[in-house]
Design a protein around this motif. Structure first.
Motif, PDB file in Angstrom:
ATOM      1  N   UNK A  16      -5.378   9.181  -6.710  1.00  0.00           N
ATOM      2  CA  UNK A  16      -5.411   8.049  -5.820  1.00  0.00           C
ATOM      3  C   UNK A  16      -4.393   8.291  -4.748  1.00  0.00           C
ATOM      4  N   UNK A  17      -4.379   7.448  -3.804  1.00  0.00           N
ATOM      5  CA  UNK A  17      -3.601   7.729  -2.476  1.00  0.00           C
ATOM      6  C   UNK A  17      -2.813   6.653  -2.646  1.00  0.00           C
ATOM      7  N   UNK A  18      -1.630   6.589  -1.806  1.00  0.00           N
ATOM      8  CA  UNK A  18      -0.317   5.818  -1.901  1.00  0.00           C
ATOM      9  C   UNK A  18      -0.649   4.295  -1.736  1.00  0.00           C
ATOM     10  N   UNK A  19      -1.598   3.818  -0.794  1.00  0.00           N
ATOM     11  CA  UNK A  19      -1.942   2.462  -1.066  1.00  0.00           C
ATOM     12  C   UNK A  19      -2.329   1.813  -2.192  1.00  0.00           C
ATOM     13  N   UNK A  20      -3.303   2.888  -2.659  1.00  0.00           N
ATOM     14  CA  UNK A  20      -4.066   2.461  -4.087  1.00  0.00           C
ATOM     15  C   UNK A  20      -3.046   2.431  -5.111  1.00  0.00           C
ATOM     16  N   UNK A  21      -2.060   3.199  -4.933  1.00  0.00           N
ATOM     17  CA  UNK A  21      -1.241   3.056  -6.121  1.00  0.00           C
ATOM     18  C   UNK A  21      -0.258   1.960  -6.082  1.00  0.00           C
ATOM     19  N   UNK A  22       0.128   1.286  -4.786  1.00  0.00           N
ATOM     20  CA  UNK A  22       0.895   0.545  -4.634  1.00  0.00           C
ATOM     21  C   UNK A  22       0.285  -0.844  -5.080  1.00  0.00           C
ATOM     22  N   UNK A  23      -1.288  -1.020  -4.559  1.00  0.00           N
ATOM     23  CA  UNK A  23      -1.941  -2.364  -5.193  1.00  0.00           C
ATOM     24  C   UNK A  23      -2.193  -2.194  -6.705  1.00  0.00           C
ATOM     25  N   UNK A  24      -2.572  -1.298  -7.279  1.00  0.00           N
ATOM     26  CA  UNK A  24      -2.696  -0.938  -8.532  1.00  0.00           C
ATOM     27  C   UNK A  24      -1.451  -1.261  -9.522  1.00  0.00           C
ATOM     28  N   UNK A  25      -0.271  -0.929  -8.811  1.00  0.00           N
ATOM     29  CA  UNK A  25       0.887  -1.201  -9.542  1.00  0.00           C
ATOM     30  C   UNK A  25       1.336  -2.538  -9.365  1.00  0.00           C
ATOM     31  N   UNK A  26       1.159  -3.019  -8.283  1.00  0.00           N
ATOM     32  CA  UNK A  26       1.459  -4.697  -8.135  1.00  0.00           C
ATOM     33  C   UNK A  26       0.568  -5.580  -9.124  1.00  0.00           C
ATOM     34  N   UNK A  27      -0.933  -4.931  -9.243  1.00  0.00           N
ATOM     35  CA  UNK A  27      -1.834  -5.749  -9.810  1.00  0.00           C
ATOM     36  C   UNK A  27      -1.461  -5.649 -11.477  1.00  0.00           C
ATOM     37  N   UNK A  28      -1.013  -4.585 -11.825  1.00  0.00           N
ATOM     38  CA  UNK A  28      -0.783  -4.279 -13.200  1.00  0.00           C
ATOM     39  C   UNK A  28       0.393  -5.010 -13.768  1.00  0.00           C
ATOM     40  N   UNK A  29       1.282  -5.279 -12.708  1.00  0.00           N
ATOM     41  CA  UNK A  29       2.434  -6.196 -13.096  1.00  0.00           C
ATOM     42  C   UNK A  29       2.579  -7.507 -12.730  1.00  0.00           C
ATOM     43  N   UNK A  30       1.248  -7.880 -12.538  1.00  0.00           N
ATOM     44  CA  UNK A  30       1.240  -9.307 -12.229  1.00  0.00           C
ATOM     45  C   UNK A  30       1.985  -9.833 -10.789  1.00  0.00           C
ATOM     46  N   UNK A  31       1.987  -8.937 -10.030  1.00  0.00           N
ATOM     47  CA  UNK A  31       2.631  -9.036  -8.659  1.00  0.00           C
ATOM     48  C   UNK A  31       4.113  -9.492  -8.773  1.00  0.00           C
ATOM     49  N   UNK A  32       4.867  -9.081 -10.041  1.00  0.00           N
ATOM     50  CA  UNK A  32       5.933  -9.650 -10.271  1.00  0.00           C
ATOM     51  C   UNK A  32       7.106  -8.422  -9.786  1.00  0.00           C
ATOM     52  N   UNK A  33       6.657  -7.285  -9.686  1.00  0.00           N
ATOM     53  CA  UNK A  33       7.436  -6.103  -9.077  1.00  0.00           C
ATOM     54  C   UNK A  33       6.628  -5.769  -7.655  1.00  0.00           C
ATOM     55  N   UNK A  34       6.894  -6.195  -6.460  1.00  0.00           N
ATOM     56  CA  UNK A  34       6.334  -5.865  -5.126  1.00  0.00           C
ATOM     57  C   UNK A  34       7.113  -4.380  -5.009  1.00  0.00           C
ATOM     58  N   UNK A  35       6.078  -3.508  -4.569  1.00  0.00           N
ATOM     59  CA  UNK A  35       6.591  -2.315  -3.924  1.00  0.00           C
ATOM     60  C   UNK A  35       6.545  -2.153  -2.449  1.00  0.00           C
ATOM     61  N   UNK A  36       7.419  -1.598  -1.855  1.00  0.00           N
ATOM     62  CA  UNK A  36       7.493  -1.264  -0.515  1.00  0.00           C
ATOM     63  C   UNK A  36       6.701  -0.100  -0.452  1.00  0.00           C
ATOM     64  N   UNK A  37       5.545   0.286   0.480  1.00  0.00           N
ATOM     65  CA  UNK A  37       4.986   1.383   0.758  1.00  0.00           C
ATOM     66  C   UNK A  37       5.560   2.878   1.044  1.00  0.00           C
ATOM     67  N   UNK A  38       6.707   2.567   1.460  1.00  0.00           N
ATOM     68  CA  UNK A  38       7.840   3.744   1.834  1.00  0.00           C
ATOM     69  C   UNK A  38       8.470   4.110   0.204  1.00  0.00           C
TER      70      UNK A  38
END
Length: 191
Positions: A16-38
């Protein structure tokens, strides 16, 4: 949870690339842990430095796809196999706030009531979100955990209020016996 282990878990499902990882991380955690792309790209750089991921070639849009290495899989499996200790969790600001309020403020009941109201609103929002995410087991587990934590916080606030109410009663010889039987204690198997 460290972001690095979360990214390794996602990469274990495929490159996966960075933006995919960010989106999947947030989806997996129910958007309770938003990640900054940085944060994502900084973590990926550290994972690469540590030999836990390897970058692929850039695609036509300039995105680099990352893959987990065998060392990365071993690190992820170690993390999944290691229980989280109570001491590894961040300090509870509410506990510290109420402890300091008891020391510094005459009447802590308004502070407890304000927190109780806020916690109830949060609990209701979690319940609504859980109903909306019924089809996603990862989100459901995260939201269930947050619901249980909010419910426990409500019980603890009730306990705090009872202890503080009992502590402000005048204490004569008859009241001392009354205090030891009326003050609720936490329901804990070792208590």
């Amino acid at each position: 949870m460290a972001i690095r282990q979360g990214l390794l878990a996602l990469l274990s499902q495929g490159p996966r690339y960075g933006y995919q990882l960010r989106a999947e991380f947030e989806a997996s955690t129910g958007a309770t842990w938003p990640l900054n792309i940085g944060q994502v790209y900084t973590t990926l750089s550290r994972l690469e430095r540590d030999g836990l991921v390897s970058p692929g070639e850039q695609d036509e849009q300039g995105r680099v796809v990352y893959s987990i290495t065998e060392a990365g899989r071993a690190e992820m499996e170690r993390w999944f196999g290691t229980p989280v200790a109570q001491s590894d969790r961040p300090r509870d600001e509410l506990v510290i706030k109420l402890a300091l309020a008891v020391t510094a403020v005459t009447d802590v009941r308004p502070i407890i009531q304000a927190q109780r109201t806020a916690t109830m609103r949060t609990l209701q929002a979690f319940v609504r979100a859980r109903h909306a995410s019924a089809e996603n087991p990862a989100q459901r587990l995260v939201l269930d955990s947050m619901i249980f934590q909010a419910e426990a916080e409500q019980r603890w606030l009730d306990h705090c209020e009872a202890v503080l109410t009992a502590a402000t009663r005048p204490q004569g010889p008859a009241d001392a016996e009354h205090l030891t039987t009326d003050v609720p204690t936490p329901e804990h198997p070792n208590a």
